[in-house]
Design a protein around this motif. Structure first.
Motif, PDB file in Angstrom:
ATOM      1  N   TYR A 173       0.690   5.479   1.031  1.00 30.68           N
ATOM      2  CA  TYR A 173      -0.021   6.493   1.790  1.00 30.68           C
ATOM      3  C   TYR A 173       0.590   7.859   1.543  1.00 30.68           C
ATOM      4  N   GLN A 212       3.877   0.557   2.512  1.00 30.36           N
ATOM      5  CA  GLN A 212       3.648  -0.357   3.639  1.00 30.36           C
ATOM      6  C   GLN A 212       3.331  -1.734   3.090  1.00 30.36           C
ATOM      7  N   ALA A 240       0.834  -1.192   0.000  1.00 30.79           N
ATOM      8  CA  ALA A 240       0.000   0.000   0.000  1.00 30.79           C
ATOM      9  C   ALA A 240       0.875   1.249   0.000  1.00 30.79           C
ATOM     10  N   TYR A 242       1.636  -5.420   3.751  1.00 30.11           N
ATOM     11  CA  TYR A 242       0.703  -6.133   4.626  1.00 30.11           C
ATOM     12  C   TYR A 242       0.681  -7.624   4.274  1.00 30.11           C
ATOM     13  N   TYR A 261      -3.623   0.391  -2.931  1.00 32.93           N
ATOM     14  CA  TYR A 261      -3.443  -0.915  -2.286  1.00 32.93           C
ATOM     15  C   TYR A 261      -3.300  -1.969  -3.356  1.00 32.93           C
ATOM     16  N   TRP A 262      -2.921  -3.187  -2.945  1.00 35.65           N
ATOM     17  CA  TRP A 262      -2.549  -4.237  -3.903  1.00 35.65           C
ATOM     18  C   TRP A 262      -1.573  -3.699  -4.957  1.00 35.65           C
ATOM     19  N   LEU A 277      -4.740   6.654   2.731  1.00 34.53           N
ATOM     20  CA  LEU A 277      -4.501   5.548   1.814  1.00 34.53           C
ATOM     21  C   LEU A 277      -4.715   5.991   0.370  1.00 34.53           C
ATOM     22  N   TYR A 310       4.518   7.218   2.042  1.00 36.99           N
ATOM     23  CA  TYR A 310       5.009   5.989   2.656  1.00 36.99           C
ATOM     24  C   TYR A 310       4.471   4.772   1.912  1.00 36.99           C
TER      25      TYR A 310
END
Lengths: 112, 121
Positions: free
Chosen positions: A42, A95, A40, A97, A55-56, A52, A93
């Motif tokens: 941000y 990240q 992800a 997961y 994602y993915w 956010l 940033y």
């Protein structure tokens, strides 16, 4: 822990220019069952919580302008802002997961 | 619209316990679709994930903090809590609660505004 390393630490850009931020993970975050990378992006503006964006690795969160795009797979990822706007000045940033503990990159400060 | 709001003391003495609450509105901590995380950010530094909790009470903690941290959820009051024991100056940070999808996106899509906790005598 998976270590996330971003480059550069700071990026001076001009309005209307393209900005590219890189993120590298110390091991693959590719989920083989879904063929998706658990990554992800941000955006954090001064005095605000992170927001956010992606994602993915490449799916834009609802409401995020399409000038933001994410790419990459496995261990190497990129966030691209196609035409920088003044409101994009922030720290960005990445990240992962893929596994706990979730870990963040150290951040890239976008400066105009 | 989901909203999260952290609350608690802004000043904690060294060796004591930091206790924070995150009130959730517009959504339910009792939903099986989400985990609820605590994340902190030391002044001028990056983001550190502390841990998360599922509505069932299942928790996952960062190994670096596991011996000192406890996250709990109160479904009747729709909030989650963080306890961090034996704090030192290194625990001074802005503490955020955030929601993360258990099945779809995986990113933290809603965040509280954060609360600054200073550890000092």
């Amino acid at each position: 822990d998976i270590v996330m390393t971003q480059s550069p630490d700071s990026l001076p850009v001009s309005l209307g220019e393209r900005a590219t931020i890189n993120c590298k993970s110390s091991q693959s975050v590719l989920d083989s069952s879904s063929d998706k990378s658990s990554l992800a992006w941000y955006q954090q503006k001064v005095g605000q919580p992170p927001k956010l964006l992606i994602y993915w690795a490449s799916t834009r969160e609802s409401g995020v302008p399409d000038r933001f795009s994410g790419s990459g797979s496995g261990t190497d990822f990129t966030l691209t802002i196609s035409s920088l706007q003044a409101e994009d000045v922030a720290v960005y940033y990445c990240q992962q997961y893929y596994t706990t503990p979730y870990t963040f990159g150290q951040g890239t400060k976008l400066e105009i | 619209q989901v909203q999260l709001q952290e609350s608690g003391p802004g000043l904690v003495k060294p060796s004591q316990t930091l206790s924070l609450t995150c009130a959730v509105s517009g959504g339910s901590v009792n939903s099986g679709d989400y985990f609820w995380s605590w994340i902190r950010q030391s002044p001028g530094k990056g983001l550190q994930w502390i841990g998360y909790i599922y509505y069932s009470g299942t928790t996952y903690y960062s190994p670096s903090l596991r011996s000192r941290v406890n996250i709990s959820v109160n479904t009747s009051r729709n909030h989650l809590s963080l306890e961090l024991r034996s704090v030192t100056a290194a625990d001074t940070a802005v503490y955020y609660c955030a929601r993360v999808s258990a099945f779809s996106s995986g990113g933290h899509d809603y965040w509280g505004q954060g609360i600054l906790v200073t550890v000092s005598s």
